[in-house]
Design an enzyme around this catalytic site. Structure first.
Site, PDB file in Angstrom:
ATOM      1  N   PRO A  86       0.903  -1.226  -0.210  1.00 16.31           N
ATOM      2  CA  PRO A  86       0.048  -0.041  -0.121  1.00 16.31           C
ATOM      3  C   PRO A  86       0.671   1.366   0.080  1.00 16.31           C
ATOM      4  O   PRO A  86       0.567   2.166  -0.884  1.00 16.31           O
ATOM      5  CB  PRO A  86      -0.997  -0.152   1.294  1.00 16.31           C
ATOM      6  CG  PRO A  86      -1.024  -1.520   1.428  1.00 16.31           C
ATOM      7  CD  PRO A  86       0.243  -2.141   1.081  1.00 16.31           C
ATOM      8  N   LYS A 103      -3.428   9.023  -1.289  1.00 17.46           N
ATOM      9  CA  LYS A 103      -1.996   8.947  -0.953  1.00 17.46           C
ATOM     10  C   LYS A 103      -1.317   9.139  -2.245  1.00 17.46           C
ATOM     11  O   LYS A 103      -0.328  10.182  -2.142  1.00 17.46           O
ATOM     12  CB  LYS A 103      -1.648   7.313  -0.788  1.00 17.46           C
ATOM     13  CG  LYS A 103      -0.202   6.845  -0.605  1.00 17.46           C
ATOM     14  CD  LYS A 103       0.156   5.713  -0.929  1.00 17.46           C
ATOM     15  CE  LYS A 103      -0.478   5.334  -2.341  1.00 17.46           C
ATOM     16  NZ  LYS A 103       0.325   3.966  -2.813  1.00 17.46           N
ATOM     17  N   LYS A 156       5.133   7.795 -12.711  1.00 16.05           N
ATOM     18  CA  LYS A 156       3.829   7.226 -11.856  1.00 16.05           C
ATOM     19  C   LYS A 156       2.897   8.495 -11.415  1.00 16.05           C
ATOM     20  O   LYS A 156       1.779   8.310 -11.379  1.00 16.05           O
ATOM     21  CB  LYS A 156       4.075   6.199 -11.175  1.00 16.05           C
ATOM     22  CG  LYS A 156       3.026   5.454 -10.328  1.00 16.05           C
ATOM     23  CD  LYS A 156       1.971   4.834 -11.293  1.00 16.05           C
ATOM     24  CE  LYS A 156       0.871   4.361 -10.393  1.00 16.05           C
ATOM     25  NZ  LYS A 156      -0.307   3.915 -11.283  1.00 16.05           N
TER      26      LYS A 156
HETATM   27  P1  NAD Z   1      -4.620  -3.417  -2.086  1.00 17.86           P
HETATM   28  O1  NAD Z   1      -4.523  -2.938  -0.654  1.00 17.86           O
HETATM   29  O2  NAD Z   1      -5.497  -4.063  -2.694  1.00 17.86           O
HETATM   30  O3  NAD Z   1      -3.461  -4.608  -1.707  1.00 17.86           O
HETATM   31  C1  NAD Z   1      -2.075  -4.522  -0.626  1.00 17.86           C
HETATM   32  C2  NAD Z   1      -2.002  -5.841  -0.074  1.00 17.86           C
HETATM   33  O4  NAD Z   1      -0.842  -5.834   0.554  1.00 17.86           O
HETATM   34  C3  NAD Z   1      -3.385  -6.390   0.652  1.00 17.86           C
HETATM   35  O5  NAD Z   1      -3.282  -7.535   0.321  1.00 17.86           O
HETATM   36  C4  NAD Z   1      -2.570  -6.438   2.032  1.00 17.86           C
HETATM   37  O6  NAD Z   1      -3.197  -7.495   2.983  1.00 17.86           O
HETATM   38  C5  NAD Z   1      -0.955  -6.347   1.887  1.00 17.86           C
HETATM   39  N1  NAD Z   1      -0.135  -5.909   3.168  1.00 17.86           N
HETATM   40  C6  NAD Z   1      -0.472  -4.822   3.615  1.00 17.86           C
HETATM   41  N2  NAD Z   1       0.515  -4.661   4.391  1.00 17.86           N
HETATM   42  C7  NAD Z   1       1.417  -5.801   4.434  1.00 17.86           C
HETATM   43  C8  NAD Z   1       2.492  -6.097   5.068  1.00 17.86           C
HETATM   44  N3  NAD Z   1       3.063  -5.463   5.964  1.00 17.86           N
HETATM   45  N4  NAD Z   1       3.043  -7.379   4.474  1.00 17.86           N
HETATM   46  C9  NAD Z   1       2.678  -8.212   3.593  1.00 17.86           C
HETATM   47  N5  NAD Z   1       1.401  -7.641   2.889  1.00 17.86           N
HETATM   48  C10 NAD Z   1       0.814  -6.672   3.441  1.00 17.86           C
HETATM   49  O7  NAD Z   1      -3.842  -2.534  -2.598  1.00 17.86           O
HETATM   50  P2  NAD Z   1      -3.513  -2.715  -4.349  1.00 17.86           P
HETATM   51  O8  NAD Z   1      -4.954  -1.798  -5.028  1.00 17.86           O
HETATM   52  O9  NAD Z   1      -3.229  -3.990  -4.900  1.00 17.86           O
HETATM   53  O10 NAD Z   1      -2.431  -1.555  -4.526  1.00 17.86           O
HETATM   54  C11 NAD Z   1      -1.021  -1.940  -4.118  1.00 17.86           C
HETATM   55  C12 NAD Z   1      -0.003  -0.872  -4.713  1.00 17.86           C
HETATM   56  O11 NAD Z   1      -0.259  -0.642  -5.955  1.00 17.86           O
HETATM   57  C13 NAD Z   1      -0.207   0.591  -3.992  1.00 17.86           C
HETATM   58  O12 NAD Z   1       0.821   1.176  -3.902  1.00 17.86           O
HETATM   59  C14 NAD Z   1      -1.153   1.277  -5.216  1.00 17.86           C
HETATM   60  O13 NAD Z   1      -1.058   2.777  -5.138  1.00 17.86           O
HETATM   61  C15 NAD Z   1      -0.592   0.994  -6.337  1.00 17.86           C
HETATM   62  N6  NAD Z   1      -1.420   0.779  -7.501  1.00 17.86           N
HETATM   63  C16 NAD Z   1      -2.717   0.246  -7.320  1.00 17.86           C
HETATM   64  C17 NAD Z   1      -3.409   0.239  -8.622  1.00 17.86           C
HETATM   65  C18 NAD Z   1      -5.000  -0.319  -8.601  1.00 17.86           C
HETATM   66  O14 NAD Z   1      -5.519   0.082  -9.496  1.00 17.86           O
HETATM   67  N7  NAD Z   1      -5.393  -0.485  -7.590  1.00 17.86           N
HETATM   68  C19 NAD Z   1      -2.911   0.501  -9.893  1.00 17.86           C
HETATM   69  C20 NAD Z   1      -1.533   0.971  -9.900  1.00 17.86           C
HETATM   70  C21 NAD Z   1      -0.827   1.038  -8.576  1.00 17.86           C
END
Ligand code: NAD
Length: 297
Positions: free
Chosen positions: A67, A245, A170
């Site tokens: 995250p 964020k 990004k």
């Molecule tokens: P999400 O919240 O769905 O997934 C994050 C995962 O990390 C969760 O499964 C959570 O349980 C896990 N997690 C949290 N703390 C942890 C830890 N200490 N150790 C291990 N696992 C842990 O988020 P997402 O939508 O998959 O996004 C992840 C990243 O990618 C973010 O930085 C976001 O900004 C970026 N991103 C997201 C998108 C999108 O469309 N969702 C697109 C591009 C980039």
């Protein structure tokens, strides 16, 4: 060739990305604090770890998809607490501060391994269909090393320059996305409130100058893009927490470089307001609902 790939963070994005690597024939070593997320990958053939130190040591590449800054920093500290396998290349695909990328690169290289930033765009549909765009910051050599792995999850792997330049690109993309999602929501709402059919209006903008990703592939109005989160009460997708964020990170680099971002800053405040109204875990296209309700008189 089949590689050992570690994957930490199996959420909305990471879950699909890791699954696609399995489909490519790689051996996946995974960790997430969510048991459910681990179980999903285990069912597809991944090995689940309790300790990320072991995960990293068994991996040619480790990809993190977490995250935010604090969680990424802690994950790298935990994972390398008893040293690194010097052949491992660490790839962070989360969206974080470019300055943290440079700190992590220093931290990992002092331990003897390599670290690069490779944030993604394309959203959950792109993660699912392996059509993500990767923005890579590192040396040209490192780019060439990671490219074949990233190609298993994306179709455009772009070299952006040195460490942190992937994140630099990004953050600008996401600032634009935030602005265009709000713009799409405003225009859709105004069209509907004048009596236009949302599907008719969406068809018009999508073949006109107003067209953008938010209008075409991720329309915030339910019933317009069948696969968009707007059709399932804005669940899943890209959360309001995460775009807020990203806008905060954009505001930070804008301040550091004395760059005006009037609409980026306004978008940040709009999304922060949504968070304050309890919509943080909804997809960011929920901004449409928020406007619709505000205007509902
Ligand atoms: P999400 O919240 O769905 O997934 C994050 C995962 O990390 C969760 O499964 C959570 O349980 C896990 N997690 C949290 N703390 C942890 C830890 N200490 N150790 C291990 N696992 C842990 O988020 P997402 O939508 O998959 O996004 C992840 C990243 O990618 C973010 O930085 C976001 O900004 C970026 N991103 C997201 C998108 C999108 O469309 N969702 C697109 C591009 C980039």
């Amino acid at each position: 060739a089949s590689k050992n790939v570690g994957f930490i963070g199996l959420g909305n994005m990471g879950g699909h990305m890791a699954s696609n690597l399995i489909k490519q024939g790689h051996k996946l070593h995974v960790f997430d604090i969510s048991k459910q997320a681990c179980d999903n990958l285990k069912a597809k053939g991944a090995t689940v770890y309790d300790k990320t130190t072991d995960l990293a040591k068994n991996s040619d590449y480790v990809i993190t998809m977490l995250p935010n800054n604090d969680i990424v920093w802690k994950a790298y500290n935990d994972m390398t607490a008893d040293g690194v396998n010097k052949n491992t290349v660490f790839i962070d695909s989360s969206t974080i501060d470019p300055n943290l990328v440079r700190e992590l690169q220093k931290f990992i290289s002092e331990k003897g391994a390599r670290f690069i930033d490779a944030p993604v765009s394309g959203g959950v549909p792109g993660a699912e269909q392996a059509t993500l765009t990767f923005m890579v910051g590192g040396t040209k050599d490192e780019y060439n090393t990671v490219k074949p792995i990233l190609e298993g999850m994306g179709k455009r792997i772009t070299y952006c320059g040195s460490y942190g330049m992937g994140q630099a690109a990004k953050l600008c993309n996401n600032m634009m996305l935030a602005i265009s999602m709000i713009g799409t929501s405003e225009a859709m709402n105004l069209a509907i409130r004048q009596g236009l059919d949302p599907n008719v209006f969406a068809e018009i903008i999508n073949s006109s100058t107003g067209r953008c990703w938010s209008s075409e592939l991720y329309n915030p109005v339910p019933g317009v893009t069948p696969t968009a989160p707007s059709n399932r009460d804005y669940a899943g997708g890209f959360s309001t927490d995460l775009i807020t964020k990203d806008l905060g990170l954009a505001a930070g680099v804008a301040t550091a470089t004395n760059t005006p971002i009037p609409l980026g800053a306004l978008s940040h405040q709009i999304y922060r307001t949504l968070k304050a109204h309890g919509l943080g875990n909804k997809d960011f296209s929920v901004v449409y609902e928020f406007m619709k309700n505000e205007a509902n008189n």
